[in-house]
Design a protein around this motif. Sequence first.
Motif, PDB file in Angstrom:
ATOM      1  N   ILE A  10       0.833  -1.194   0.000  1.00 35.70           N
ATOM      2  CA  ILE A  10       0.000   0.000   0.000  1.00 35.70           C
ATOM      3  C   ILE A  10       0.871   1.248   0.000  1.00 35.70           C
ATOM      4  CG2 ILE A  10      -1.615   1.359   1.393  1.00 35.70           C
ATOM      5  CD1 ILE A  10      -2.865  -1.259   2.298  1.00 35.70           C
ATOM      6  N   PHE A  11       1.935   1.245   0.787  1.00 31.11           N
ATOM      7  CA  PHE A  11       2.831   2.398   0.854  1.00 31.11           C
ATOM      8  C   PHE A  11       3.489   2.653  -0.502  1.00 31.11           C
ATOM      9  CE2 PHE A  11       7.047   4.227   1.709  1.00 31.11           C
ATOM     10  CZ  PHE A  11       6.644   5.407   2.300  1.00 31.11           C
ATOM     11  N   VAL A  12       3.967   1.601  -1.156  1.00 33.31           N
ATOM     12  CA  VAL A  12       4.605   1.759  -2.469  1.00 33.31           C
ATOM     13  C   VAL A  12       3.589   2.284  -3.476  1.00 33.31           C
ATOM     14  CG1 VAL A  12       5.660   0.487  -4.375  1.00 33.31           C
ATOM     15  CG2 VAL A  12       6.404   0.073  -2.036  1.00 33.31           C
ATOM     16  N   PHE A  13       2.370   1.743  -3.458  1.00 40.73           N
ATOM     17  CA  PHE A  13       1.319   2.232  -4.357  1.00 40.73           C
ATOM     18  C   PHE A  13       1.033   3.705  -4.105  1.00 40.73           C
ATOM     19  CE2 PHE A  13      -3.224   3.038  -5.093  1.00 40.73           C
ATOM     20  CZ  PHE A  13      -3.261   2.835  -6.462  1.00 40.73           C
ATOM     21  N   MET A  14       0.990   4.099  -2.828  1.00 42.59           N
ATOM     22  CA  MET A  14       0.714   5.486  -2.490  1.00 42.59           C
ATOM     23  C   MET A  14       1.843   6.407  -2.974  1.00 42.59           C
ATOM     24  SD  MET A  14       0.102   7.262   1.191  1.00 42.59           S
ATOM     25  CE  MET A  14       1.842   7.334   1.506  1.00 42.59           C
ATOM     26  N   VAL A  15       3.087   5.979  -2.811  1.00 42.94           N
ATOM     27  CA  VAL A  15       4.219   6.802  -3.250  1.00 42.94           C
ATOM     28  C   VAL A  15       4.205   6.957  -4.772  1.00 42.94           C
ATOM     29  CG1 VAL A  15       6.732   6.870  -3.412  1.00 42.94           C
ATOM     30  CG2 VAL A  15       5.654   6.322  -1.246  1.00 42.94           C
ATOM     31  N   VAL A  16       3.912   5.870  -5.490  1.00 41.88           N
ATOM     32  CA  VAL A  16       3.846   5.951  -6.949  1.00 41.88           C
ATOM     33  C   VAL A  16       2.714   6.872  -7.387  1.00 41.88           C
ATOM     34  CG1 VAL A  16       3.338   4.602  -9.032  1.00 41.88           C
ATOM     35  CG2 VAL A  16       4.949   3.736  -7.344  1.00 41.88           C
ATOM     36  N   ALA A  19       3.731  10.450  -6.792  1.00 43.74           N
ATOM     37  CA  ALA A  19       4.691  10.901  -7.799  1.00 43.74           C
ATOM     38  C   ALA A  19       3.982  11.241  -9.105  1.00 43.74           C
ATOM     39  CB  ALA A  19       5.750   9.829  -8.033  1.00 43.74           C
ATOM     40  N   MET A  20       3.004  10.432  -9.486  1.00 44.12           N
ATOM     41  CA  MET A  20       2.233  10.740 -10.692  1.00 44.12           C
ATOM     42  C   MET A  20       1.450  12.040 -10.519  1.00 44.12           C
ATOM     43  SD  MET A  20       0.841   7.019 -11.913  1.00 44.12           S
ATOM     44  CE  MET A  20      -0.321   7.791 -13.019  1.00 44.12           C
ATOM     45  N   PHE A  21       0.848  12.228  -9.343  1.00 41.41           N
ATOM     46  CA  PHE A  21       0.076  13.436  -9.075  1.00 41.41           C
ATOM     47  C   PHE A  21       0.966  14.670  -9.141  1.00 41.41           C
ATOM     48  CE2 PHE A  21      -1.489  16.563  -5.968  1.00 41.41           C
ATOM     49  CZ  PHE A  21      -2.712  16.865  -6.558  1.00 41.41           C
ATOM     50  N   VAL A  22       2.136  14.597  -8.521  1.00 45.35           N
ATOM     51  CA  VAL A  22       3.066  15.739  -8.545  1.00 45.35           C
ATOM     52  C   VAL A  22       3.554  15.989  -9.967  1.00 45.35           C
ATOM     53  CG1 VAL A  22       5.334  16.530  -7.765  1.00 45.35           C
ATOM     54  CG2 VAL A  22       3.734  15.533  -6.135  1.00 45.35           C
ATOM     55  N   GLY A  23       3.794  14.920 -10.730  1.00 45.20           N
ATOM     56  CA  GLY A  23       4.202  15.083 -12.124  1.00 45.20           C
ATOM     57  C   GLY A  23       3.140  15.773 -12.956  1.00 45.20           C
ATOM     58  N   LYS A  42       0.229  30.320  -7.147  1.00 47.06           N
ATOM     59  CA  LYS A  42       1.519  29.867  -6.614  1.00 47.06           C
ATOM     60  C   LYS A  42       1.361  29.315  -5.207  1.00 47.06           C
ATOM     61  CE  LYS A  42       4.369  33.116  -9.209  1.00 47.06           C
ATOM     62  NZ  LYS A  42       5.246  34.277  -9.131  1.00 47.06           N
ATOM     63  N   VAL A  43       0.596  30.030  -4.385  1.00 45.26           N
ATOM     64  CA  VAL A  43       0.367  29.581  -3.005  1.00 45.26           C
ATOM     65  C   VAL A  43      -0.365  28.241  -3.007  1.00 45.26           C
ATOM     66  CG1 VAL A  43      -0.880  30.108  -0.871  1.00 45.26           C
ATOM     67  CG2 VAL A  43       0.408  31.902  -2.027  1.00 45.26           C
ATOM     68  N   MET A  44      -1.353  28.092  -3.908  1.00 41.50           N
ATOM     69  CA  MET A  44      -2.112  26.850  -3.991  1.00 41.50           C
ATOM     70  C   MET A  44      -1.189  25.677  -4.354  1.00 41.50           C
ATOM     71  SD  MET A  44      -5.196  25.775  -6.551  1.00 41.50           S
ATOM     72  CE  MET A  44      -4.092  25.799  -7.950  1.00 41.50           C
ATOM     73  N   PHE A  45      -0.318  25.865  -5.344  1.00 42.27           N
ATOM     74  CA  PHE A  45       0.597  24.807  -5.728  1.00 42.27           C
ATOM     75  C   PHE A  45       1.551  24.458  -4.596  1.00 42.27           C
ATOM     76  CE2 PHE A  45      -0.491  25.717 -10.217  1.00 42.27           C
ATOM     77  CZ  PHE A  45      -0.712  24.409 -10.625  1.00 42.27           C
ATOM     78  N   TRP A  46       2.060  25.462  -3.886  1.00 40.47           N
ATOM     79  CA  TRP A  46       2.970  25.187  -2.774  1.00 40.47           C
ATOM     80  C   TRP A  46       2.254  24.460  -1.641  1.00 40.47           C
ATOM     81  CZ3 TRP A  46       7.934  24.891  -2.953  1.00 40.47           C
ATOM     82  CH2 TRP A  46       8.648  25.646  -3.875  1.00 40.47           C
ATOM     83  N   MET A  47       1.009  24.808  -1.363  1.00 40.26           N
ATOM     84  CA  MET A  47       0.257  24.138  -0.299  1.00 40.26           C
ATOM     85  C   MET A  47      -0.082  22.700  -0.684  1.00 40.26           C
ATOM     86  SD  MET A  47      -0.081  25.931   2.389  1.00 40.26           S
ATOM     87  CE  MET A  47       1.527  26.661   2.196  1.00 40.26           C
ATOM     88  N   ILE A  48      -0.411  22.461  -1.946  1.00 39.42           N
ATOM     89  CA  ILE A  48      -0.657  21.093  -2.398  1.00 39.42           C
ATOM     90  C   ILE A  48       0.630  20.272  -2.265  1.00 39.42           C
ATOM     91  CG2 ILE A  48      -1.174  19.664  -4.408  1.00 39.42           C
ATOM     92  CD1 ILE A  48      -3.152  21.841  -5.284  1.00 39.42           C
ATOM     93  N   GLY A  49       1.746  20.830  -2.687  1.00 39.62           N
ATOM     94  CA  GLY A  49       3.025  20.145  -2.550  1.00 39.62           C
ATOM     95  C   GLY A  49       3.369  19.865  -1.101  1.00 39.62           C
ATOM     96  N   PHE A  50       3.102  20.828  -0.225  1.00 43.01           N
ATOM     97  CA  PHE A  50       3.344  20.636   1.201  1.00 43.01           C
ATOM     98  C   PHE A  50       2.449  19.528   1.758  1.00 43.01           C
ATOM     99  CE2 PHE A  50       2.485  21.846   5.676  1.00 43.01           C
ATOM    100  CZ  PHE A  50       3.759  21.669   6.172  1.00 43.01           C
ATOM    101  N   GLY A  51       1.200  19.487   1.330  1.00 46.34           N
ATOM    102  CA  GLY A  51       0.279  18.435   1.768  1.00 46.34           C
ATOM    103  C   GLY A  51       0.734  17.058   1.324  1.00 46.34           C
ATOM    104  N   VAL A  52       1.253  16.963   0.107  1.00 43.47           N
ATOM    105  CA  VAL A  52       1.779  15.689  -0.388  1.00 43.47           C
ATOM    106  C   VAL A  52       2.978  15.260   0.449  1.00 43.47           C
ATOM    107  CG1 VAL A  52       2.957  14.619  -2.340  1.00 43.47           C
ATOM    108  CG2 VAL A  52       0.885  15.946  -2.734  1.00 43.47           C
ATOM    109  N   LEU A  53       3.847  16.181   0.750  1.00 42.48           N
ATOM    110  CA  LEU A  53       5.021  15.864   1.558  1.00 42.48           C
ATOM    111  C   LEU A  53       4.630  15.421   2.973  1.00 42.48           C
ATOM    112  CD1 LEU A  53       8.132  15.857   1.735  1.00 42.48           C
ATOM    113  CD2 LEU A  53       7.975  18.205   2.554  1.00 42.48           C
ATOM    114  N   VAL A  54       3.693  16.119   3.585  1.00 38.16           N
ATOM    115  CA  VAL A  54       3.248  15.763   4.937  1.00 38.16           C
ATOM    116  C   VAL A  54       2.592  14.385   4.936  1.00 38.16           C
ATOM    117  CG1 VAL A  54       1.575  16.357   6.735  1.00 38.16           C
ATOM    118  CG2 VAL A  54       3.053  18.116   5.787  1.00 38.16           C
ATOM    119  N   PHE A  58       3.789  11.146   7.025  1.00 38.86           N
ATOM    120  CA  PHE A  58       2.836  10.507   7.926  1.00 38.86           C
ATOM    121  C   PHE A  58       2.710   9.015   7.610  1.00 38.86           C
ATOM    122  CE2 PHE A  58      -1.635   9.545   9.131  1.00 38.86           C
ATOM    123  CZ  PHE A  58      -1.506   9.746  10.492  1.00 38.86           C
ATOM    124  N   ALA A  59       2.615   8.679   6.334  1.00 40.44           N
ATOM    125  CA  ALA A  59       2.500   7.273   5.941  1.00 40.44           C
ATOM    126  C   ALA A  59       3.779   6.504   6.260  1.00 40.44           C
ATOM    127  CB  ALA A  59       2.180   7.168   4.457  1.00 40.44           C
TER     128      ALA A  59
END
Length: 69
Positions: A10-16, A19-23, A42-54, A58-59
């Motif tokens: 599940i973790f590997v699937f989530m990371v893949v 990565a597709m979403f960020v791409g 710009k703020v929206m893109f940075w917040m989405i990126g921050f959410g992906v990183l968090v 967490f996972a």
Amino acid sequence: MRSHNYSVGIFVFMVVSMAMFVGIMIGFYRMGSDSKVKTGEKVMFWMIGFGVLVSLVFAAMQLLDGFLF
């Protein structure tokens, strides 16, 4: 042990998928590079990126702890 392998899958699937979403997100951001990008976008893109990183951190912490919620 089998449930841990399932959690790793599940973790590997989530990371893949992240990565597709960020791409895709970067692709759309660059597609609009010919026009001026607004500050709010710009703020929206940075917040989405921050959410992906968090969510990735967490996972990973949950996986290291032994289970996913």
